[in-house]
Design a protein around this motif. Structure first.
Motif, PDB file in Angstrom:
ATOM      1  N   ARG A 194     -19.150 112.686  80.169  1.00  0.00           N
ATOM      2  CA  ARG A 194     -18.238 111.553  80.315  1.00  0.00           C
ATOM      3  C   ARG A 194     -18.646 110.696  81.501  1.00  0.00           C
ATOM      4  N   ALA A 195     -19.028 111.329  82.591  1.00  0.00           N
ATOM      5  CA  ALA A 195     -19.451 110.580  83.783  1.00  0.00           C
ATOM      6  C   ALA A 195     -20.685 109.735  83.485  1.00  0.00           C
ATOM      7  N   LYS A 196     -21.619 110.282  82.740  1.00  0.00           N
ATOM      8  CA  LYS A 196     -22.838 109.556  82.386  1.00  0.00           C
ATOM      9  C   LYS A 196     -22.520 108.355  81.498  1.00  0.00           C
ATOM     10  N   MET A 197     -21.605 108.528  80.570  1.00  0.00           N
ATOM     11  CA  MET A 197     -21.226 107.440  79.677  1.00  0.00           C
ATOM     12  C   MET A 197     -20.586 106.286  80.450  1.00  0.00           C
ATOM     13  N   VAL A 198     -19.713 106.622  81.394  1.00  0.00           N
ATOM     14  CA  VAL A 198     -19.076 105.580  82.202  1.00  0.00           C
ATOM     15  C   VAL A 198     -20.113 104.860  83.062  1.00  0.00           C
ATOM     16  N   LEU A 216     -13.775 108.303  87.532  1.00  0.00           N
ATOM     17  CA  LEU A 216     -15.006 107.697  87.010  1.00  0.00           C
ATOM     18  C   LEU A 216     -14.851 106.192  86.866  1.00  0.00           C
ATOM     19  N   LEU A 217     -13.671 105.766  86.422  1.00  0.00           N
ATOM     20  CA  LEU A 217     -13.422 104.333  86.256  1.00  0.00           C
ATOM     21  C   LEU A 217     -13.398 103.624  87.604  1.00  0.00           C
ATOM     22  N   GLN A 218     -12.883 104.301  88.618  1.00  0.00           N
ATOM     23  CA  GLN A 218     -12.862 103.704  89.954  1.00  0.00           C
ATOM     24  C   GLN A 218     -14.278 103.456  90.451  1.00  0.00           C
ATOM     25  N   GLU A 219     -15.160 104.425  90.250  1.00  0.00           N
ATOM     26  CA  GLU A 219     -16.555 104.249  90.652  1.00  0.00           C
ATOM     27  C   GLU A 219     -17.194 103.095  89.894  1.00  0.00           C
ATOM     28  N   ALA A 220     -16.885 102.984  88.612  1.00  0.00           N
ATOM     29  CA  ALA A 220     -17.421 101.886  87.810  1.00  0.00           C
ATOM     30  C   ALA A 220     -16.923 100.541  88.318  1.00  0.00           C
ATOM     31  N   ALA A 221     -15.641 100.484  88.672  1.00  0.00           N
ATOM     32  CA  ALA A 221     -15.076  99.227  89.178  1.00  0.00           C
ATOM     33  C   ALA A 221     -15.773  98.783  90.451  1.00  0.00           C
ATOM     34  N   LEU A 222     -16.035  99.719  91.343  1.00  0.00           N
ATOM     35  CA  LEU A 222     -16.670  99.381  92.613  1.00  0.00           C
ATOM     36  C   LEU A 222     -18.137  99.008  92.442  1.00  0.00           C
ATOM     37  N   SER A 223     -18.747  99.453  91.349  1.00  0.00           N
ATOM     38  CA  SER A 223     -20.158  99.141  91.114  1.00  0.00           C
ATOM     39  C   SER A 223     -20.358  97.833  90.375  1.00  0.00           C
ATOM     40  N   GLY A 224     -19.260  97.184  89.950  1.00  0.00           N
ATOM     41  CA  GLY A 224     -19.368  95.897  89.286  1.00  0.00           C
ATOM     42  C   GLY A 224     -19.358  95.952  87.778  1.00  0.00           C
ATOM     43  N   THR A 225     -19.077  97.111  87.193  1.00  0.00           N
ATOM     44  CA  THR A 225     -18.926  97.201  85.745  1.00  0.00           C
ATOM     45  C   THR A 225     -17.762  96.316  85.312  1.00  0.00           C
ATOM     46  N   VAL A 226     -17.902  95.645  84.171  1.00  0.00           N
ATOM     47  CA  VAL A 226     -16.854  94.756  83.687  1.00  0.00           C
ATOM     48  C   VAL A 226     -15.701  95.595  83.134  1.00  0.00           C
ATOM     49  N   LEU A 227     -14.500  95.373  83.655  1.00  0.00           N
ATOM     50  CA  LEU A 227     -13.295  96.063  83.204  1.00  0.00           C
ATOM     51  C   LEU A 227     -12.500  95.104  82.328  1.00  0.00           C
TER      52      LEU A 227
END
Length: 405
Positions: free
Chosen positions: A163-167, A195-206
């Motif tokens: 799941r972490a890899k997919m995010v 995992l979503l928090q890390e994605a948000a901080l990395s600039g992934t589009v939410l």
């Protein structure tokens, strides 16, 4: 750094970098997860300050998230399947994928954009997934899905590292509309929220609409008390459909005086807290309880006066990118914003976004709600601010009991 057995809250000053507008970090021990959380509070001035915030005193802790607006990207719509099944929303979302400064192409231009879908608010039903990802599939995007409804034995993929890899590998994360309270509880229980928090901080589009918009913020004005959004009811309704399209959180327009109103109430539900604000989707719509959401949201704001309210019309969206925001309106759709900027409850205007704030009265006996239409473009710091106080809605526990996982 080593206060593993302390419940003390430590406020730490630091000097912001040129790109950062946040000014404070608060470290606190999360007694349930046994880890530290960090808060970066946003401000418009680059002055280091220290403060200690308290929230949910029954936990005797502060559980908060880093908020660095300049790196966050997202598109948050007033409707779920209605918006996400429209090319306008799809093109808006894909346009947020970061571009390489040298080539002016998306960072994933060597491969199709990767879209990660979380259908937790609609209990991972296939109908909503089809409606909210089909437009991306039309352009050849890679669609992947994480299922975390139900208990741990049903989660797919079951391996947390997968799941972490997919995010991490996703360009865009879509959260469906549906029952917000159920979704947030499942995200927290499964660890997907981290995992979503890390994605948000990395600039992934939410992105997402309705529950999929609320979830990224501190909280929202939700229909999670509506029994039609409960798991048992939605699974039963989906099973009765032959084409697999039921289970969609979007319902028909409710006609006051013609349809029989159902006895449920809107409720304030918590979000993931990546962005500050109390979000009201479908702001210009009446749902099956017969109550106009904008009217009810005024009352909610008076009960939760420490927060800034953001009302998003059914066919509108709020886009955030690198510290700037813009309001988007679906073409040829109804909304509540008249040409002079006033509000129209009959939806004879254009779709728009509203900002609500409770102002104290001169007499000091409560407050009044100030509502203003959000300008088409601006800075996020001028639109959103950290809550001065967040009051949990006691009805949430009752909903959890009525809609178990």
């Amino acid at each position: 750094k080593n206060h593993h057995h302390s419940s003390d809250v430590i406020a730490t000053n630091f000097t912001p970098s040129p790109q950062d507008t946040f000014y404070m970090a608060v470290l606190t021990l999360n007694s349930r997860a046994q880890k530290f959380s960090i808060l970066a509070l946003l401000t418009g001035v680059k002055v280091a300050k220290s403060s200690i915030l308290s929230r949910h005193s029954h936990f005797a802790m502060v559980h908060i998230h880093s908020r660095r607006f300049h790196n966050q990207r997202g598109a948050f719509f007033g409707s779920g399947s209605d918006a996400m099944n429209d090319e306008f929303a799809r093109n808006t979302i894909l346009g947020l994928i970061p571009k390489d400064a040298a080539t002016n192409t998306t960072t994933s231009s060597s491969k199709p954009p990767s879209i990660l879908y979380l259908g937790t608010p609609t209990y991972d039903l296939e109908g909503p997934r089809q409606r909210q990802t089909s437009r991306f599939a039309e352009l050849g995007c890679n669609i992947s899905t994480i299922h975390i409804s139900g208990d741990e034995s049903t989660w797919n993929p079951s391996d947390p590292s997968t799941r972490a890899k997919m995010v991490k590998e996703s360009d865009v994360i879509v959260v469906s509309g549906g029952n917000t309270l159920y979704a947030i509880d499942q995200m927290n229980e499964s660890g997907v929220s981290d995992l979503l928090q890390e994605a948000a901080l990395s600039g992934t589009v939410l992105t997402g609409g309705s529950a999929g918009a609320i979830c990224w913020f501190d909280g929202g004005h939700s229909d999670s008390m509506d029994p039609d959004t409960f798991k048992e009811q939605m699974l039963r309704a989906a099973a009765q459909q032959q084409d697999g399209t039921n289970g969609d959180e979007s319902g028909p327009d409710f006609a006051i005086g013609k349809d029989e109103a159902k006895p449920w109430e809107y409720v304030r539900v918590p979000g993931l807290g990546f962005l500050p604000g109390l979000i009201c989707p479908h702001y210009d719509k009446v749902q099956s309880n017969g109550v106009l959401r904008s009217t009810d949201f005024n009352g909610m704001m008076l009960r939760h006066s420490g927060e800034i309210g953001i009302g998003i019309d059914h066919w509108a969206g709020l886009v955030i990118e690198d510290g700037e925001y813009r309001v988007v309106s679906f073409p040829d759709k109804p909304g509540s914003v008249l040409p002079d900027g006033s509000y129209d409850s009959d939806r004879e205007g254009a779709p728009g976004v509203w900002r609500l704030e409770v102002l104290s009265t001169e007499e000091g006996n409560g407050g009044e709600v100030q509502r203003s239409v959000v300008p088409a473009v601006g800075k996020v710091v001028d639109l959103l601010r950290e809550a001065t106080d967040i009051v949990p809605d006691v009805r949430c526990d009752m909903i959890r009991a009525a809609n178990p996982r």
